[in-house]
Design a protein around this motif. Structure first.
Motif, PDB file in Angstrom:
ATOM      1  N   ILE A   1       0.835  -1.203   0.000  1.00  0.00           N
ATOM      2  CA  ILE A   1       0.000   0.000   0.000  1.00  0.00           C
ATOM      3  C   ILE A   1       0.869   1.253   0.000  1.00  0.00           C
ATOM      4  CG2 ILE A   1      -1.605   1.355   1.417  1.00  0.00           C
ATOM      5  CD1 ILE A   1      -2.932  -1.398   2.133  1.00  0.00           C
ATOM      6  N   GLN A   2       1.891   1.270   0.826  1.00  0.00           N
ATOM      7  CA  GLN A   2       2.788   2.430   0.853  1.00  0.00           C
ATOM      8  C   GLN A   2       3.479   2.627  -0.485  1.00  0.00           C
ATOM      9  OE1 GLN A   2       5.390   1.917   4.219  1.00  0.00           O
ATOM     10  NE2 GLN A   2       3.718   2.123   5.687  1.00  0.00           N
ATOM     11  N   ALA A   3       3.891   1.527  -1.120  1.00  0.00           N
ATOM     12  CA  ALA A   3       4.531   1.627  -2.434  1.00  0.00           C
ATOM     13  C   ALA A   3       3.543   2.143  -3.477  1.00  0.00           C
ATOM     14  CB  ALA A   3       5.096   0.267  -2.847  1.00  0.00           C
ATOM     15  N   ALA A   4       2.286   1.722  -3.382  1.00  0.00           N
ATOM     16  CA  ALA A   4       1.268   2.189  -4.322  1.00  0.00           C
ATOM     17  C   ALA A   4       1.001   3.684  -4.148  1.00  0.00           C
ATOM     18  CB  ALA A   4      -0.023   1.384  -4.147  1.00  0.00           C
ATOM     19  N   VAL A   5       1.017   4.164  -2.907  1.00  0.00           N
ATOM     20  CA  VAL A   5       0.844   5.599  -2.651  1.00  0.00           C
ATOM     21  C   VAL A   5       1.999   6.385  -3.270  1.00  0.00           C
ATOM     22  CG1 VAL A   5       0.827   7.379  -0.850  1.00  0.00           C
ATOM     23  CG2 VAL A   5      -0.556   5.302  -0.572  1.00  0.00           C
ATOM     24  N   ARG A   6       3.214   5.895  -3.075  1.00  0.00           N
ATOM     25  CA  ARG A   6       4.384   6.565  -3.684  1.00  0.00           C
ATOM     26  C   ARG A   6       4.281   6.545  -5.203  1.00  0.00           C
ATOM     27  NH1 ARG A   6       6.915   3.672   0.410  1.00  0.00           N
ATOM     28  NH2 ARG A   6       7.641   2.091  -1.067  1.00  0.00           N
ATOM     29  N   ASP A   7       3.755   5.454  -5.742  1.00  0.00           N
ATOM     30  CA  ASP A   7       3.600   5.330  -7.190  1.00  0.00           C
ATOM     31  C   ASP A   7       2.601   6.366  -7.716  1.00  0.00           C
ATOM     32  OD1 ASP A   7       4.310   4.027  -9.579  1.00  0.00           O
ATOM     33  OD2 ASP A   7       2.535   2.752  -9.476  1.00  0.00           O
ATOM     34  N   ILE A   8       1.519   6.590  -6.990  1.00  0.00           N
ATOM     35  CA  ILE A   8       0.559   7.631  -7.386  1.00  0.00           C
ATOM     36  C   ILE A   8       1.222   8.998  -7.315  1.00  0.00           C
ATOM     37  CG2 ILE A   8      -1.534   8.864  -6.669  1.00  0.00           C
ATOM     38  CD1 ILE A   8      -2.712   6.113  -5.937  1.00  0.00           C
ATOM     39  N   ASP A   9       1.995   9.241  -6.263  1.00  0.00           N
ATOM     40  CA  ASP A   9       2.695  10.527  -6.146  1.00  0.00           C
ATOM     41  C   ASP A   9       3.623  10.767  -7.332  1.00  0.00           C
ATOM     42  OD1 ASP A   9       1.416  11.066  -3.754  1.00  0.00           O
ATOM     43  OD2 ASP A   9       3.107  10.406  -2.510  1.00  0.00           O
ATOM     44  N   ALA A  10       4.242   9.698  -7.819  1.00  0.00           N
ATOM     45  CA  ALA A  10       5.169   9.810  -8.949  1.00  0.00           C
ATOM     46  C   ALA A  10       4.443   9.896 -10.297  1.00  0.00           C
ATOM     47  CB  ALA A  10       6.131   8.623  -8.954  1.00  0.00           C
ATOM     48  N   HIS A  11       3.218   9.346 -10.365  1.00  0.00           N
ATOM     49  CA  HIS A  11       2.455   9.309 -11.623  1.00  0.00           C
ATOM     50  C   HIS A  11       0.997   9.708 -11.367  1.00  0.00           C
ATOM     51  CE1 HIS A  11       5.814   7.143 -13.451  1.00  0.00           C
ATOM     52  NE2 HIS A  11       5.856   6.432 -12.334  1.00  0.00           N
ATOM     53  N   PRO A  12       0.748  10.946 -10.967  1.00  0.00           N
ATOM     54  CA  PRO A  12      -0.604  11.341 -10.569  1.00  0.00           C
ATOM     55  C   PRO A  12      -1.627  11.400 -11.702  1.00  0.00           C
ATOM     56  CG  PRO A  12       0.840  13.248 -10.613  1.00  0.00           C
ATOM     57  CD  PRO A  12       1.709  12.041 -10.836  1.00  0.00           C
ATOM     58  N   HIS A  13      -1.184  11.294 -12.948  1.00  0.00           N
ATOM     59  CA  HIS A  13      -2.116  11.376 -14.077  1.00  0.00           C
ATOM     60  C   HIS A  13      -2.393  10.022 -14.701  1.00  0.00           C
ATOM     61  CE1 HIS A  13      -1.945  15.661 -13.678  1.00  0.00           C
ATOM     62  NE2 HIS A  13      -0.625  15.619 -13.736  1.00  0.00           N
ATOM     63  N   ASP A  14      -2.079   8.944 -13.975  1.00  0.00           N
ATOM     64  CA  ASP A  14      -2.296   7.579 -14.459  1.00  0.00           C
ATOM     65  C   ASP A  14      -3.395   6.931 -13.622  1.00  0.00           C
ATOM     66  OD1 ASP A  14      -2.242   4.917 -15.205  1.00  0.00           O
ATOM     67  OD2 ASP A  14      -0.059   4.746 -15.110  1.00  0.00           O
ATOM     68  N   ALA A  15      -4.571   6.792 -14.207  1.00  0.00           N
ATOM     69  CA  ALA A  15      -5.732   6.272 -13.479  1.00  0.00           C
ATOM     70  C   ALA A  15      -5.513   4.854 -12.959  1.00  0.00           C
ATOM     71  CB  ALA A  15      -6.958   6.307 -14.383  1.00  0.00           C
ATOM     72  N   SER A  16      -4.747   4.053 -13.666  1.00  0.00           N
ATOM     73  CA  SER A  16      -4.546   2.666 -13.231  1.00  0.00           C
ATOM     74  C   SER A  16      -3.845   2.588 -11.879  1.00  0.00           C
ATOM     75  CB  SER A  16      -3.772   1.868 -14.282  1.00  0.00           C
ATOM     76  OG  SER A  16      -2.437   2.312 -14.366  1.00  0.00           O
ATOM     77  N   ARG A  17      -3.023   3.571 -11.559  1.00  0.00           N
ATOM     78  CA  ARG A  17      -2.328   3.583 -10.261  1.00  0.00           C
ATOM     79  C   ARG A  17      -3.342   3.727  -9.128  1.00  0.00           C
ATOM     80  NH1 ARG A  17       3.280   3.202 -12.057  1.00  0.00           N
ATOM     81  NH2 ARG A  17       3.071   3.816 -14.219  1.00  0.00           N
ATOM     82  N   TYR A  18      -4.341   4.583  -9.330  1.00  0.00           N
ATOM     83  CA  TYR A  18      -5.380   4.777  -8.330  1.00  0.00           C
ATOM     84  C   TYR A  18      -6.223   3.509  -8.186  1.00  0.00           C
ATOM     85  CZ  TYR A  18      -4.371   9.781  -8.664  1.00  0.00           C
ATOM     86  OH  TYR A  18      -3.764  11.004  -8.650  1.00  0.00           O
ATOM     87  N   SER A  19      -6.492   2.866  -9.307  1.00  0.00           N
ATOM     88  CA  SER A  19      -7.294   1.655  -9.290  1.00  0.00           C
ATOM     89  C   SER A  19      -6.597   0.542  -8.505  1.00  0.00           C
ATOM     90  CB  SER A  19      -7.573   1.202 -10.724  1.00  0.00           C
ATOM     91  OG  SER A  19      -8.365   0.055 -10.733  1.00  0.00           O
ATOM     92  N   VAL A  20      -5.295   0.414  -8.695  1.00  0.00           N
ATOM     93  CA  VAL A  20      -4.531  -0.606  -7.964  1.00  0.00           C
ATOM     94  C   VAL A  20      -4.593  -0.344  -6.465  1.00  0.00           C
ATOM     95  CG1 VAL A  20      -2.193  -1.461  -7.507  1.00  0.00           C
ATOM     96  CG2 VAL A  20      -3.003  -1.254  -9.856  1.00  0.00           C
ATOM     97  N   LEU A  21      -4.369   0.886  -6.061  1.00  0.00           N
ATOM     98  CA  LEU A  21      -4.409   1.214  -4.639  1.00  0.00           C
ATOM     99  C   LEU A  21      -5.817   1.004  -4.087  1.00  0.00           C
ATOM    100  CD1 LEU A  21      -3.159   2.193  -2.028  1.00  0.00           C
ATOM    101  CD2 LEU A  21      -3.461   4.549  -2.833  1.00  0.00           C
ATOM    102  N   ALA A  22      -6.832   1.383  -4.837  1.00  0.00           N
ATOM    103  CA  ALA A  22      -8.208   1.186  -4.376  1.00  0.00           C
ATOM    104  C   ALA A  22      -8.490  -0.293  -4.145  1.00  0.00           C
ATOM    105  CB  ALA A  22      -9.189   1.764  -5.394  1.00  0.00           C
ATOM    106  N   THR A  23      -8.046  -1.133  -5.050  1.00  0.00           N
ATOM    107  CA  THR A  23      -8.242  -2.576  -4.900  1.00  0.00           C
ATOM    108  C   THR A  23      -7.533  -3.088  -3.652  1.00  0.00           C
ATOM    109  OG1 THR A  23      -8.477  -2.851  -7.283  1.00  0.00           O
ATOM    110  CG2 THR A  23      -7.908  -4.812  -6.018  1.00  0.00           C
ATOM    111  N   MET A  24      -6.330  -2.602  -3.411  1.00  0.00           N
ATOM    112  CA  MET A  24      -5.597  -3.006  -2.204  1.00  0.00           C
ATOM    113  C   MET A  24      -6.361  -2.600  -0.949  1.00  0.00           C
ATOM    114  SD  MET A  24      -1.681  -1.996  -3.111  1.00  0.00           S
ATOM    115  CE  MET A  24      -0.731  -2.853  -4.345  1.00  0.00           C
ATOM    116  N   LEU A  25      -6.842  -1.363  -0.927  1.00  0.00           N
ATOM    117  CA  LEU A  25      -7.551  -0.864   0.250  1.00  0.00           C
ATOM    118  C   LEU A  25      -8.852  -1.627   0.487  1.00  0.00           C
ATOM    119  CD1 LEU A  25      -6.942   2.962  -0.212  1.00  0.00           C
ATOM    120  CD2 LEU A  25      -5.900   1.467   1.512  1.00  0.00           C
ATOM    121  N   ILE A  26      -9.563  -1.944  -0.574  1.00  0.00           N
ATOM    122  CA  ILE A  26     -10.789  -2.734  -0.445  1.00  0.00           C
ATOM    123  C   ILE A  26     -10.458  -4.126   0.092  1.00  0.00           C
ATOM    124  CG2 ILE A  26     -12.666  -3.836  -1.729  1.00  0.00           C
ATOM    125  CD1 ILE A  26     -12.575  -1.313  -3.601  1.00  0.00           C
ATOM    126  N   THR A  27      -9.379  -4.706  -0.396  1.00  0.00           N
ATOM    127  CA  THR A  27      -8.984  -6.043   0.030  1.00  0.00           C
ATOM    128  C   THR A  27      -8.693  -6.112   1.530  1.00  0.00           C
ATOM    129  OG1 THR A  27      -8.103  -6.540  -2.159  1.00  0.00           O
ATOM    130  CG2 THR A  27      -7.303  -7.902  -0.347  1.00  0.00           C
TER     131      THR A  27
END
Length: 79
Positions: free
Chosen positions: A20-46
Motif C-alpha cells: 500500500i505504501q509503495a502504491a501511494v508513492r507510485d501515485i505521487d510519482a504518476h498522478p495522471h495515471d488512473a490505473s495507479r489509483y485503481s490498484v491502490l483502491a483494490t488493495m484498500l478494499i482487500t
C-alpha cells in the motif's frame, strides 16, 4: 520491474502495508495515471480499509470521471 509492479508484488506476497505504501508513492510519482489509483483502491478494499478506499476513489473519479476500472471499484464499495 516497475515501482507499480513492485507494489502489487509486495501486496500479493503478504506484505500488505508495504504494498500500500509503495502504491501511494507510485501515485505521487504518476498522478495522471488512473490505473495507479485503481490498484491502490483494490488493495484498500482487500484489507477492508473502506473509508480510505472511498476517499481515494472519490478523488480519482474527480480526475478520471469516465475510467471504467475506477467506476468498477466504486461499485465494489457500494455493494
Amino acid at each position: 520491474m516497475t515501482a507499480h509492479d513492485d507494489a502489487i508484488e509486495q501486496f500479493n506476497h503478504g506484505e500488505q502495508e508495504a504494498g500500500i505504501q509503495a502504491a501511494v508513492r507510485d501515485i505521487d510519482a504518476h498522478p495522471h495515471d488512473a490505473s495507479r489509483y485503481s490498484v491502490l483502491a483494490t488493495m484498500l478494499i482487500t484489507v477492508r480499509a473502506y473509508d480510505q478506499a472511498t476517499t481515494l476513489i472519490t478523488r480519482a473519479l474527480g480526475l478520471f470521471p469516465d475510467n471504467p476500472e475506477l467506476r468498477y471499484s466504486w461499485g465494489l464499495l457500494a455493494y
